[in-house]
Write a protein that holds these residues in place. Structure first.
Motif, short mmCIF file in Angstrom:
data_model
loop_
_atom_site.label_atom_id
_atom_site.label_comp_id
_atom_site.label_asym_id
_atom_site.label_seq_id
_atom_site.Cartn_x
_atom_site.Cartn_y
_atom_site.Cartn_z
N ALA A 1 -33.24 -19.02 69.27
CA ALA A 1 -32.85 -19.00 67.87
C ALA A 1 -33.37 -20.22 67.12
N ARG B 1 -38.60 -11.44 63.52
CA ARG B 1 -39.60 -12.52 63.51
C ARG B 1 -40.99 -11.99 63.78
N ARG C 1 -33.12 -10.81 66.26
CA ARG C 1 -33.91 -11.96 65.79
C ARG C 1 -35.40 -11.76 66.08
N ASP D 1 -35.35 -8.24 56.62
CA ASP D 1 -33.93 -8.21 56.24
C ASP D 1 -33.19 -7.03 56.86
N GLU E 1 -33.98 -14.80 55.26
CA GLU E 1 -34.06 -15.82 54.22
C GLU E 1 -35.44 -15.86 53.57
N ASP F 1 -33.77 -17.88 59.42
CA ASP F 1 -33.62 -16.46 59.71
C ASP F 1 -34.64 -15.69 58.86
N THR G 1 -28.11 -9.82 69.59
CA THR G 1 -28.57 -10.90 68.69
C THR G 1 -30.01 -11.33 68.99
#
Ligand code: SF4
Length: 277
Positions: A237, A194, A190, A201, A272, A269, A186
């Motif tokens: 996060a 970023r 992320r 995506d 989005e 995220d 995870t």
């Protein structure tokens, strides 16, 4: 990159990698300029944390350890691993045979610290039976993981119910010592999106493919563990360090900050951001 390797921290002792004793310190062979941004990021992470080569863990124990770590922290899964080894391991015992014969309620109780203990105990017993049936036990499975073609090992692992890409890749890396394997958990998922090292995506597999294509094989292992540590310390996060200003993050010059609005203090995220376009 830091010039003084002695200033760098050790890996946390409770780590799926085995912690400070879980790999050998290495200095990657090339001293040239990084060829990709992902390689530059991994070089920086190696300077901040550690540069290690992994491999050598027993294949089945590594598989069990990774199952225990699913959906929880290393801090929670390590005591479960230790209890399991105390109860079912031992020099003379074949761990796979012992776990294949284990009573599920006893195993669940033993690994309770890792959470999801009913599901995890079922999975471990099922995997132990498969390892005994197909490889004759722990030793045969270990040979398979370390010696066979990595693509075949990965496919065989993914064919086992309860084993996903991250688990398969952790076994290939921490047991098989395979270069060019960058497991995506995870934190990596992320951070890579970023920073713009992978499409915003991208799913876990797409992130893995993007990073493995851009980072030299010998840098993937420590790139993975050091990026996780960076995710814990800086690029968390909900509160990435750069919300306190660009100087708060040592990797800001390599980062697109996708989904991070420093001025508004908002974090979403990265996927989005794409969905909103
Ligand atoms: S600049 Fe912000 S988003 Fe980028 S790596 Fe650093 S903390 Fe994470």
């Amino acid at each position: 990159m830091s010039d003084d390797a002695d200033d760098r921290p050790d890996e946390p002792s409770r780590n799926i990698s085995g912690g400070p004793g879980g790999g050998e310190t290495v200095v990657p062979g090339d001293d040239g300029e990084p060829e990709t941004r992902a390689e530059a990021v991994v070089d920086e992470l190696g300077g901040m944390y550690w540069q290690k080569a992994y491999g050598g863990q027993d294949g089945f124990e590594c598989l069990v350890r990774t199952i225990l770590s699913q959906n929880t922290s290393d801090k929670a899964s390590q005591p479960a691993h230790d209890s399991l080894m105390e109860r079912f391991g031992g020099d003379e015992a074949d761990l796979a045979e012992r776990l294949a014969d284990a009573a599920q309620d006893e195993l669940a109780e033993t690994i309770a610290a890792a959470g999801l203990y009913n599901r995890k105990s079922e999975t471990i017993i099922r995997l132990a039976n498969r390892v005994v049936d197909e490889y004759g036990g722990e030793e045969g499975f270990d040979e398979f993981v370390k010696a066979d073609d990595p693509d075949e090992v990965r496919d065989a692992l993914l064919d086992m119910k309860g084993v996903g890409p991250k688990t398969a890749d952790c076994v290939l890396l921490f047991s098989g010592g395979r270069g060019g394997v960058f497991p995506v958990d995870t934190h990596v998922h992320r951070i890579a999106r970023r920073m713009g090292l992978a499409p915003a995506d991208a799913d876990h597999e797409q992130v893995r493919q993007a990073i493995e294509a851009a980072v030299p094989p010998e840098k993937c292992g420590f790139g993975h563990t050091a990026m996780i540590q960076f995710g814990r310390e800086y690029c968390t996060a909900r509160e990435p360090a750069c919300l306190d200003g660009p100087e708060a993050c040592p990797l800001v010059e390599h980062c697109d900050q996708v989904g991070v609005d420093e001025l508004a203090g908002d974090v979403v995220d990265p996927a989005e951001v794409v969905a909103d376009d």
